[in-house]
Structures are given as structure tokens and as C-alpha cells.
Design a protein around this motif. Structure first.
Motif, PDB file in Angstrom:
ATOM      1  N   MET A 148      15.373   1.711 -19.090  1.00  0.00           N
ATOM      2  CA  MET A 148      15.629   0.657 -18.146  1.00  0.00           C
ATOM      3  C   MET A 148      15.428   1.143 -16.709  1.00  0.00           C
ATOM      4  O   MET A 148      14.916   0.414 -15.877  1.00  0.00           O
ATOM      5  N   LYS A 149      15.883   2.407 -16.454  1.00  0.00           N
ATOM      6  CA  LYS A 149      15.753   2.978 -15.120  1.00  0.00           C
ATOM      7  C   LYS A 149      14.275   3.153 -14.760  1.00  0.00           C
ATOM      8  O   LYS A 149      13.876   2.908 -13.618  1.00  0.00           O
ATOM      9  N   GLY A 150      13.460   3.551 -15.715  1.00  0.00           N
ATOM     10  CA  GLY A 150      12.026   3.728 -15.467  1.00  0.00           C
ATOM     11  C   GLY A 150      11.338   2.420 -15.131  1.00  0.00           C
ATOM     12  O   GLY A 150      10.456   2.365 -14.275  1.00  0.00           O
ATOM     13  N   LEU A 151      11.732   1.336 -15.789  1.00  0.00           N
ATOM     14  CA  LEU A 151      11.165   0.020 -15.517  1.00  0.00           C
ATOM     15  C   LEU A 151      11.535  -0.441 -14.111  1.00  0.00           C
ATOM     16  O   LEU A 151      10.690  -0.987 -13.383  1.00  0.00           O
ATOM     17  N   ALA A 152      12.764  -0.193 -13.691  1.00  0.00           N
ATOM     18  CA  ALA A 152      13.201  -0.574 -12.341  1.00  0.00           C
ATOM     19  C   ALA A 152      12.430   0.216 -11.288  1.00  0.00           C
ATOM     20  O   ALA A 152      11.994  -0.344 -10.261  1.00  0.00           O
ATOM     21  N   GLU A 153      12.220   1.505 -11.526  1.00  0.00           N
ATOM     22  CA  GLU A 153      11.450   2.315 -10.573  1.00  0.00           C
ATOM     23  C   GLU A 153       9.992   1.859 -10.524  1.00  0.00           C
ATOM     24  O   GLU A 153       9.371   1.862  -9.451  1.00  0.00           O
ATOM     25  N   LEU A 154       9.448   1.468 -11.661  1.00  0.00           N
ATOM     26  CA  LEU A 154       8.073   0.967 -11.708  1.00  0.00           C
ATOM     27  C   LEU A 154       7.938  -0.320 -10.901  1.00  0.00           C
ATOM     28  O   LEU A 154       6.989  -0.487 -10.128  1.00  0.00           O
ATOM     29  N   ILE A 155       8.898  -1.217 -11.031  1.00  0.00           N
ATOM     30  CA  ILE A 155       8.854  -2.483 -10.281  1.00  0.00           C
ATOM     31  C   ILE A 155       9.011  -2.220  -8.788  1.00  0.00           C
ATOM     32  O   ILE A 155       8.300  -2.802  -7.961  1.00  0.00           O
ATOM     33  N   ILE A 156       9.929  -1.323  -8.423  1.00  0.00           N
ATOM     34  CA  ILE A 156      10.139  -1.005  -7.002  1.00  0.00           C
ATOM     35  C   ILE A 156       8.885  -0.359  -6.409  1.00  0.00           C
ATOM     36  O   ILE A 156       8.449  -0.716  -5.309  1.00  0.00           O
ATOM     37  N   SER A 157       8.268   0.557  -7.123  1.00  0.00           N
ATOM     38  CA  SER A 157       7.061   1.203  -6.611  1.00  0.00           C
ATOM     39  C   SER A 157       5.898   0.200  -6.531  1.00  0.00           C
ATOM     40  O   SER A 157       5.066   0.268  -5.626  1.00  0.00           O
ATOM     41  N   PHE A 158       5.855  -0.754  -7.468  1.00  0.00           N
ATOM     42  CA  PHE A 158       4.827  -1.788  -7.409  1.00  0.00           C
ATOM     43  C   PHE A 158       4.972  -2.620  -6.151  1.00  0.00           C
ATOM     44  O   PHE A 158       3.996  -2.906  -5.453  1.00  0.00           O
ATOM     45  N   PHE A 159       6.196  -3.028  -5.823  1.00  0.00           N
ATOM     46  CA  PHE A 159       6.408  -3.842  -4.629  1.00  0.00           C
ATOM     47  C   PHE A 159       6.220  -3.029  -3.348  1.00  0.00           C
ATOM     48  O   PHE A 159       5.779  -3.573  -2.326  1.00  0.00           O
ATOM     49  N   ASP A 160       6.510  -1.737  -3.368  1.00  0.00           N
ATOM     50  CA  ASP A 160       6.207  -0.881  -2.219  1.00  0.00           C
ATOM     51  C   ASP A 160       4.699  -0.812  -1.989  1.00  0.00           C
ATOM     52  O   ASP A 160       4.229  -0.887  -0.846  1.00  0.00           O
ATOM     53  N   LEU A 161       3.956  -0.658  -3.075  1.00  0.00           N
ATOM     54  CA  LEU A 161       2.492  -0.636  -2.973  1.00  0.00           C
ATOM     55  C   LEU A 161       1.970  -1.970  -2.474  1.00  0.00           C
ATOM     56  O   LEU A 161       1.072  -2.025  -1.628  1.00  0.00           O
ATOM     57  N   LEU A 162       2.541  -3.060  -2.970  1.00  0.00           N
ATOM     58  CA  LEU A 162       2.130  -4.392  -2.542  1.00  0.00           C
ATOM     59  C   LEU A 162       2.388  -4.594  -1.050  1.00  0.00           C
ATOM     60  O   LEU A 162       1.553  -5.158  -0.334  1.00  0.00           O
ATOM     61  N   GLU A 163       3.523  -4.102  -0.560  1.00  0.00           N
ATOM     62  CA  GLU A 163       3.836  -4.210   0.866  1.00  0.00           C
ATOM     63  C   GLU A 163       2.853  -3.396   1.706  1.00  0.00           C
ATOM     64  O   GLU A 163       2.358  -3.866   2.734  1.00  0.00           O
ATOM     65  N   ALA A 164       2.542  -2.196   1.266  1.00  0.00           N
ATOM     66  CA  ALA A 164       1.600  -1.351   2.005  1.00  0.00           C
ATOM     67  C   ALA A 164       0.209  -1.989   2.034  1.00  0.00           C
ATOM     68  O   ALA A 164      -0.466  -1.981   3.073  1.00  0.00           O
ATOM     69  N   GLU A 165      -0.218  -2.550   0.912  1.00  0.00           N
ATOM     70  CA  GLU A 165      -1.526  -3.210   0.877  1.00  0.00           C
ATOM     71  C   GLU A 165      -1.552  -4.444   1.775  1.00  0.00           C
ATOM     72  O   GLU A 165      -2.554  -4.728   2.423  1.00  0.00           O
ATOM     73  N   GLY A 166      -0.442  -5.175   1.827  1.00  0.00           N
ATOM     74  CA  GLY A 166      -0.360  -6.346   2.710  1.00  0.00           C
ATOM     75  C   GLY A 166      -0.451  -5.961   4.176  1.00  0.00           C
ATOM     76  O   GLY A 166      -1.118  -6.628   4.962  1.00  0.00           O
ATOM     77  N   GLN A 167       0.217  -4.877   4.546  1.00  0.00           N
ATOM     78  CA  GLN A 167       0.145  -4.410   5.936  1.00  0.00           C
ATOM     79  C   GLN A 167      -1.271  -3.943   6.289  1.00  0.00           C
ATOM     80  O   GLN A 167      -1.767  -4.221   7.384  1.00  0.00           O
ATOM     81  N   LEU A 168      -1.921  -3.264   5.360  1.00  0.00           N
ATOM     82  CA  LEU A 168      -3.291  -2.822   5.591  1.00  0.00           C
ATOM     83  C   LEU A 168      -4.234  -4.010   5.721  1.00  0.00           C
ATOM     84  O   LEU A 168      -5.120  -4.022   6.578  1.00  0.00           O
ATOM     85  N   LEU A 169      -4.034  -5.029   4.881  1.00  0.00           N
ATOM     86  CA  LEU A 169      -4.855  -6.236   4.953  1.00  0.00           C
ATOM     87  C   LEU A 169      -4.669  -6.935   6.291  1.00  0.00           C
ATOM     88  O   LEU A 169      -5.637  -7.364   6.918  1.00  0.00           O
ATOM     89  N   ARG A 170      -3.417  -7.057   6.760  1.00  0.00           N
ATOM     90  CA  ARG A 170      -3.148  -7.689   8.051  1.00  0.00           C
ATOM     91  C   ARG A 170      -3.804  -6.904   9.182  1.00  0.00           C
ATOM     92  O   ARG A 170      -4.433  -7.481  10.072  1.00  0.00           O
ATOM     93  N   HIS A 171      -3.692  -5.583   9.149  1.00  0.00           N
ATOM     94  CA  HIS A 171      -4.290  -4.741  10.184  1.00  0.00           C
ATOM     95  C   HIS A 171      -5.809  -4.908  10.208  1.00  0.00           C
ATOM     96  O   HIS A 171      -6.418  -5.068  11.276  1.00  0.00           O
ATOM     97  N   ASN A 172      -6.439  -4.880   9.046  1.00  0.00           N
ATOM     98  CA  ASN A 172      -7.899  -5.023   8.989  1.00  0.00           C
ATOM     99  C   ASN A 172      -8.354  -6.421   9.390  1.00  0.00           C
ATOM    100  O   ASN A 172      -9.400  -6.577  10.028  1.00  0.00           O
ATOM    101  N   ALA A 173      -7.573  -7.441   9.035  1.00  0.00           N
ATOM    102  CA  ALA A 173      -7.929  -8.804   9.418  1.00  0.00           C
ATOM    103  C   ALA A 173      -7.856  -8.971  10.935  1.00  0.00           C
ATOM    104  O   ALA A 173      -8.739  -9.588  11.542  1.00  0.00           O
ATOM    105  N   LEU A 174      -6.818  -8.424  11.550  1.00  0.00           N
ATOM    106  CA  LEU A 174      -6.698  -8.511  13.011  1.00  0.00           C
ATOM    107  C   LEU A 174      -7.810  -7.739  13.707  1.00  0.00           C
ATOM    108  O   LEU A 174      -8.354  -8.192  14.716  1.00  0.00           O
ATOM    109  N   ARG A 175      -8.169  -6.569  13.174  1.00  0.00           N
ATOM    110  CA  ARG A 175      -9.254  -5.790  13.760  1.00  0.00           C
ATOM    111  C   ARG A 175     -10.584  -6.531  13.634  1.00  0.00           C
ATOM    112  O   ARG A 175     -11.377  -6.558  14.580  1.00  0.00           O
TER     113      ARG A 175
END
Length: 94
Positions: free
Chosen positions: A1-28
Motif C-alpha cells: 500500500m505504501k509503494g502505491l501511495a509513493e507511486l501516485i505522489i511521484s506521478f503527480f510531482d512529475l505531472l506538476e514539473a511537466e506542467g511548469q515546463l509547458l507553461r515556461h515554453n509556451a510563454l517563451r
């Protein structure tokens, strides 16, 4: 159960980082497009002032019909040069 929670948290961290990169590239990209548009606008205005100044200077010396003929040739030369520069370059393979 702990591994699944860490997987979901890391997925959303990756999603947040990709969103910030997309916003930065779109503005540029938007900033680059706006600067390109302004550059084209000022370039067109500069060419218009150049043609107007050439007409004014030549109309003092020559008949207006000849001046318009010369201006037409200058504009055709500018358009031809711009079209020639826009052609894709051929690569020589040896």
C-alpha cells in the motif's frame, strides 16, 4: 500500500514539473512570436519610409513617371531578394 501511495505522489510531482515546463515554453514561444511580429512590422515601416524618401528625392531631379518606374524596380528588387533569401538552401553531399 505504501509503494502505491509513493507511486501516485511521484506521478503527480512529475505531472506538476511537466506542467511548469509547458507553461515556461509556451510563454517563451509567445514572447518570441510577438517580438518577431513587431520586428516584421517595423521592418515593413522602414521599407515604406525608404521607398517614400527615394520617391521624394528622385522627384526633385526626374519626371514623376520615371521616378515611379525606378521605385517599381527598387520594390521588385527588394521583393526578389526577400523571396531568394526565403528559398531553402541546397546541401552539397560529397
Amino acid at each position: 500500500m505504501k509503494g502505491l501511495a509513493e507511486l501516485i505522489i511521484s506521478f503527480f510531482d512529475l505531472l506538476e514539473a511537466e506542467g511548469q515546463l509547458l507553461r515556461h515554453n509556451a510563454l517563451r514561444t509567445l514572447r518570441t512570436a510577438m517580438l518577431l511580429g513587431l520586428g516584421l512590422l517595423f521592418g515593413a515601416a522602414a521599407l515604406a519610409f525608404f521607398v517614400a524618401a527615394l520617391y521624394k528625392a528622385l522627384s526633385i531631379v526626374l519626371h514623376p513617371a520615371w521616378v515611379l518606374c525606378i521605385i517599381g524596380l527598387v520594390c521588385a528588387g527588394i521583393a526578389g531578394g526577400l523571396l531568394w533569401m526565403s528559398l531553402p538552401k541546397k546541401r552539397h553531399t560529397q
